[in-house]
Design a protein around this motif. Structure first.
Motif, short mmCIF file in Angstrom:
data_model
loop_
_atom_site.label_atom_id
_atom_site.label_comp_id
_atom_site.label_asym_id
_atom_site.label_seq_id
_atom_site.Cartn_x
_atom_site.Cartn_y
_atom_site.Cartn_z
N ASP A 150 35.24 37.28 40.78
CA ASP A 150 36.42 37.26 41.65
C ASP A 150 37.68 36.79 40.92
N HIS A 152 41.19 43.23 44.57
CA HIS A 152 41.06 42.17 43.57
C HIS A 152 39.97 42.52 42.56
N HIS A 154 32.23 45.28 42.08
CA HIS A 154 31.34 44.48 42.93
C HIS A 154 31.50 44.76 44.42
FE LIG Z 1 35.11 39.88 45.69
#
Ligand SMILES: [Fe+2]
Length: 354
Positions: A216, A256, A280
């Motif tokens: 992330d 993101h 992801h």
């Molecule tokens: Fe994520």
């Protein structure tokens, strides 16, 4: 959820609130045996938290000193990175660890030597080596002993994971993204990914620890670079009952995840880490690379178990086909949850960069 409701004496009001919360949490997930198991686990966790810390579930007031987002809208991740962004600076030790990993002639001594240059890293590696993550019979008191016992791959993965987490620092002023939650989510995703990979019989499962830590990074960069934009995204997701990824796609046209992939690629990180971050949320795009799929599943599970970022109360979609491709049954995973939770807390305690 029904079994949980029937077998335990629960406070009816809290139970209703927890059921409602969990229903909303999974509102975008398709029904399946695994999702039903996860819902039960999520319910237990939410119910307990609602009893212990009910404030966590109250709507948070908008931070006073974060103004509305006024654009301009970035066209792409690269365009976003051209604006004034907060990019973590790469510590020298991270580059040196990568160099050792990438050099086929490197030895365990070379790795221990790099780790020894950084006293904080030495302390973290020794504490990790002595933690419940591994059950060595003797106390591990030197870096070279840790590297010898852990093995080169596991030791380098722990070192890289530790340094990766230190990239995400708490900024001054108002926190739209609560960095402690980000750290815990990153660790949880790394630990769960590693466990799923082990259960699935994937070789070198320790690399998923680092992939989880970094997946992330794009989200961190968005929220730390532009708090107004971060808040706008979080509010849009809440308003529409969507996950954050949907809000990003609606408002920006990229996520993101894509941004994280670009950042890690620019930093010359290994391809598997770049792909894990980039795909992801849509792992089918990285069909040839199972790493993105493992991180996708681990990310979903970690948030379902309460290791979320607090930015949207909806988990989004779990790709069932990807999950099933690993051959890990829900029961196999659920059995491990208590152990995994202890491990996440212990690693958080050791690595917490605060
Ligand atoms: Fe994520």
């Amino acid at each position: 959820m029904q079994e949980v409701e029937q077998t335990t004496t629960l406070n009816p009001q809290v139970k209703d609130a927890a059921v409602k919360y969990v229903k909303h949490l999974f509102s975008q997930a398709d029904d399946s045996d695994f999702i039903r198991l996860l819902k039960k686990e999520a319910f237990k966790n939410v119910y307990k938290k609602m009893i212990v810390d009910p404030d966590e579930f109250l709507p948070q007031p908008r931070p006073a000193d974060v103004g509305p987002w006024e654009g301009p809208k970035p066209e792409s991740p690269k365009d976003f990175l051209k604006s004034k962004v907060v990019l973590p600076s790469l510590p020298q030790v991270l580059l040196e660890i990568q160099k050792v990993i990438n050099d086929p002639d490197s030895s365990a001594d070379d790795l221990a030597e790099v780790i020894n240059k950084d006293p904080k890293l030495v302390a973290a590696i020794l504490r990790l080596a002595n933690s419940a993550m591994f059950s060595f019979r003797t106390e591990v008191d030197t870096t070279s002993r840790a590297v010898a016992l852990l093995g080169f791959k596991q030791a380098s993965s722990l070192a890289l994971g530790t340094v990766s987490l230190s990239l995400f620092k708490r900024s001054d002023g108002v926190q739209v993204l609560q960095v402690e939650k980000f750290w815990k989510h990153a660790i949880a995703c790394g630990v769960i990914a590693q466990e799923i990979a082990k259960l699935a019989g994937i070789q070198d499962s320790e690399r998923f620890f680092v992939a989880g830590m970094l997946h992330d990074i794009g989200l961190y960069v968005i929220f730390e670079s532009n708090k107004s934009l971060g808040l706008e995204l979080s509010e849009l997701a809440r308003k529409n009952g969507n996950c954050l990824y949907d809000a990003e796609m609606e408002l920006l046209g990229f996520s993101h995840a894509a941004l994280g992939g670009v950042i890690l690629k620019d930093w010359s990180f290994p391809k598997s880490l770049v792909v894990s971050a980039a795909a992801h949320h849509n792992p089918k795009k990285a069909k040839k690379d199972p790493d993105a799929g493992i991180i996708h599943v681990a990310d979903f599970i970690s948030r379902a178990l309460g290791y979320h970022l607090g930015l949207s109360p909806v988990l989004g979609v779990l790709d069932q086909e990807i999950y099933e491709s690993f051959g890990v049954s829900g029961e196999m995973f659920v059995d491990m949850i208590p152990e995994v939770q202890v491990l996440i807390e212990e690693i958080f305690e050791i690595l917490n960069p605060a």
